[in-house]
Design a protein around this motif. Structure first.
Motif, mmCIF file in Angstrom:
data_model
loop_
_atom_site.group_PDB
_atom_site.id
_atom_site.type_symbol
_atom_site.label_atom_id
_atom_site.label_comp_id
_atom_site.label_asym_id
_atom_site.label_seq_id
_atom_site.Cartn_x
_atom_site.Cartn_y
_atom_site.Cartn_z
ATOM 1 N N GLY A 87 0.849 -1.194 0.000
ATOM 2 C CA GLY A 87 0.000 0.000 0.000
ATOM 3 C C GLY A 87 0.876 1.232 0.000
ATOM 4 O O GLY A 87 2.043 1.168 0.413
ATOM 5 N N SER A 88 0.352 2.353 -0.500
ATOM 6 C CA SER A 88 1.177 3.558 -0.425
ATOM 7 C C SER A 88 1.296 4.021 1.019
ATOM 8 O O SER A 88 2.215 4.739 1.392
ATOM 9 N N ASP A 89 0.360 3.578 1.844
ATOM 10 C CA ASP A 89 0.474 3.800 3.281
ATOM 11 C C ASP A 89 1.847 3.416 3.822
ATOM 12 O O ASP A 89 2.484 4.174 4.551
ATOM 13 N N PHE A 113 -5.066 13.897 3.469
ATOM 14 C CA PHE A 113 -5.072 12.481 3.882
ATOM 15 C C PHE A 113 -4.491 12.350 5.295
ATOM 16 O O PHE A 113 -3.370 12.799 5.548
ATOM 17 N N TYR A 116 -0.702 11.127 6.704
ATOM 18 C CA TYR A 116 0.547 11.906 6.718
ATOM 19 C C TYR A 116 0.892 12.285 8.167
ATOM 20 O O TYR A 116 2.015 12.129 8.618
ATOM 21 N N SER A 158 -1.712 15.457 -1.172
ATOM 22 C CA SER A 158 -2.307 14.651 -2.232
ATOM 23 C C SER A 158 -2.816 15.549 -3.350
ATOM 24 O O SER A 158 -3.370 16.615 -3.103
ATOM 25 N N ASN A 162 -7.479 14.223 -1.480
ATOM 26 C CA ASN A 162 -8.476 13.557 -0.654
ATOM 27 C C ASN A 162 -8.414 14.255 0.702
ATOM 28 O O ASN A 162 -7.347 14.240 1.306
ATOM 29 N N ASP A 187 1.483 12.906 -3.528
ATOM 30 C CA ASP A 187 0.645 11.704 -3.503
ATOM 31 C C ASP A 187 -0.404 11.786 -4.615
ATOM 32 O O ASP A 187 -1.402 12.486 -4.499
ATOM 33 N N ALA A 189 -2.531 9.550 -5.639
ATOM 34 C CA ALA A 189 -3.448 8.404 -5.503
ATOM 35 C C ALA A 189 -4.640 8.483 -6.466
ATOM 36 O O ALA A 189 -5.143 7.464 -6.924
ATOM 37 N N TYR A 190 -5.078 9.711 -6.759
ATOM 38 C CA TYR A 190 -6.268 9.889 -7.616
ATOM 39 C C TYR A 190 -5.931 10.449 -8.990
ATOM 40 O O TYR A 190 -6.803 10.877 -9.720
ATOM 41 N N THR A 213 -1.063 4.439 -6.158
ATOM 42 C CA THR A 213 -1.659 3.283 -5.485
ATOM 43 C C THR A 213 -2.463 2.447 -6.466
ATOM 44 O O THR A 213 -2.969 2.974 -7.455
ATOM 45 N N SER A 215 -5.043 0.948 -5.215
ATOM 46 C CA SER A 215 -6.281 0.803 -4.430
ATOM 47 C C SER A 215 -7.466 1.578 -4.981
ATOM 48 O O SER A 215 -8.593 1.353 -4.555
ATOM 49 N N LYS A 216 -7.228 2.521 -5.875
ATOM 50 C CA LYS A 216 -8.335 3.375 -6.309
ATOM 51 C C LYS A 216 -8.745 3.031 -7.743
ATOM 52 O O LYS A 216 -9.440 2.059 -7.935
ATOM 53 N N ARG A 224 -3.368 -4.422 -1.363
ATOM 54 C CA ARG A 224 -2.435 -3.510 -0.699
ATOM 55 C C ARG A 224 -1.170 -3.327 -1.557
ATOM 56 O O ARG A 224 -0.102 -3.873 -1.277
ATOM 57 N N LEU A 225 -1.306 -2.566 -2.617
ATOM 58 C CA LEU A 225 -0.157 -2.268 -3.478
ATOM 59 C C LEU A 225 -0.036 -0.763 -3.685
ATOM 60 O O LEU A 225 -0.987 -0.109 -4.124
#
Ligand code: PLP
Length: 354
Positions: A87-89, A113, A116, A158, A162, A187, A189-190, A213, A215-216, A224-225
């Motif tokens: 995950g990027s987490d 997010f 962070y 991000s 988000n 980030d 992510a989107y 990520t 995940s989206k 979880r990648l």
């Protein structure tokens, strides 16, 4: 007699607020910005076939080479710039620990997010907060000034954001990167839903790490990648700090299969975006009919933000109707669902305003 000692949390995380994902039995899940599409049977079969070849007694490939190649190929970048994470987490945590020390400052914009702050606090890194304007946008000049005046080691945000769904133009982000010595963690992510990515140019910067990520948009939250993309020098550091077997083999295998399904991924993206648009339009007409008690914000990602002083009551009402969305003060964040899911949501909101 032996005295019993009470085991206590260490000082640094006593005040940590845990991330609280929405749980419970909601049949319509619009709270986590996941893709609304599960993988089709045909792709699941391909994954199953690949998993047949996995040697379960062996540790995973520490560099997740096939996965990074598939990711890099999909985004048309060099795999040498890519590090895979659980995950990027996980990558957020790794980056903070690799590049910052206890007491160093990281600049965070609010709202953004929550992870962070979470990982910064665990690492005893000092968060310098910048509140976004009332239109929820980032003022880039202001951000640059704060990074400089605070002598921050890093800034993380991000884009698209988000929870605001707002985006910064690539040229503004470039201005930031070029104006500061600090590490910029961008980030994206989107970013699959928008078109202002810096992925193509990441190698030109010595202080930029981009996070992506699966995940989206790519619809693989279960695996979880996440991915960190940066120049080779920064990549070397990230790889050397991560735990060696951070991405399990099953996720590597499945992710590799899916990133090779370009047509499928592109189709999902388009469908999710048109679903978001339809959701937004429905919310706008609902707002008109109800004296603007809700204000929909469309943004540039796969979710719509609703500003409303009724956020709490609407949230509870939806929850009671088996629909979960994300509640944040006077806002509700609603992920684009399937046509059916959107319809159930809109009908519930109509019921609420009746
Ligand atoms: C969902 C999300 C992520 C993804 O995290 P993963 O750990 O890869 O699932 C990262 N950043 C932001 C801003 C997100 O909203």
């Amino acid at each position: 007699m032996i005295k019993m000692k009470t085991f206590e949390l260490n000082e640094k995380i006593r005040n940590l607020s845990p991330y609280e994902p929405v749980t419970g039995e909601c049949s319509i899940r619009l709270d986590a910005n996941e893709s609304c599409f599960d993988l089709p049977e045909e792709i699941k079969m391909k994954i199953a076939a690949e998993i047949q070849n996995v040697q379960f007694n062996r540790y995973p490939d520490p560099n997740a080479k096939d996965l990074c190649n598939a990711f890099a190929n999909y985004y048309n970048i060099s795999p040498e710039l890519v590090t895979a994470g659980n995950g990027s987490d996980e990558l957020i945590s790794i980056i903070i620990n690799a590049f910052l020390m206890k007491g160093d400052k990281i600049v965070i914009t609010q709202p953004d997010f929550s992870m962070y702050r979470f990982y910064s606090e665990i690492s005893e890194v000092v968060c310098v907060n910048i509140n976004k304007s009332s239109e929820l946008s980032i003022k880039i000049d202001n951000l640059i000034e704060v990074v400089k005046s605070e002598d921050a080691r890093a800034v993380i945000f991000s884009n698209p954001c988000n929870p605001t769904s707002r985006g910064l133009k690539a040229e503004d982000v470039v201005t930031l990167i070029n104006s500061v010595d600090a590490l910029v963690v961008l980030d994206e992510a989107y970013m699959d839903f928008w078109d202002e990515s810096l992925l193509d140019t990441v190698e030109e910067f010595d202080n930029l790490i981009i996070l992506r990520t699966a995940s989206k948009a790519a619809g693989m939250a279960a695996l979880r990648l996440g991915f960190a993309i940066a120049n080779p020098k920064l990549t070397r550091v990230i790889r050397s700090v991560k735990s060696p077997y951070n991405v399990n083999t099953l996720s590597q295998v499945a992710g590799t299969v899916v990133f090779n399904e370009r047509e499928y991924l592109e189709k999902c993206k388009r469908t999710i975006l048109s679903s978001k648009k339809a959701l937004y339009n429905d919310l706008v007409s609902l707002a008109r009919k109800n004296k603007n008690k809700i204000i929909p914000i469309e943004g540039v990602s796969n979710f719509v933000l609703l500003k409303t002083s009724l956020a709490k009551v609407i949230y509870a009402f939806l929850q009671n109707n088996g629909i979960s969305v994300k509640l944040m003060d006077d806002y509700l964040r609603i992920s684009a669902g399937t046509q059916h899911e959107n319809k159930v949501l809109i009908n519930a909101l109509k019921e609420f305003f009746k």
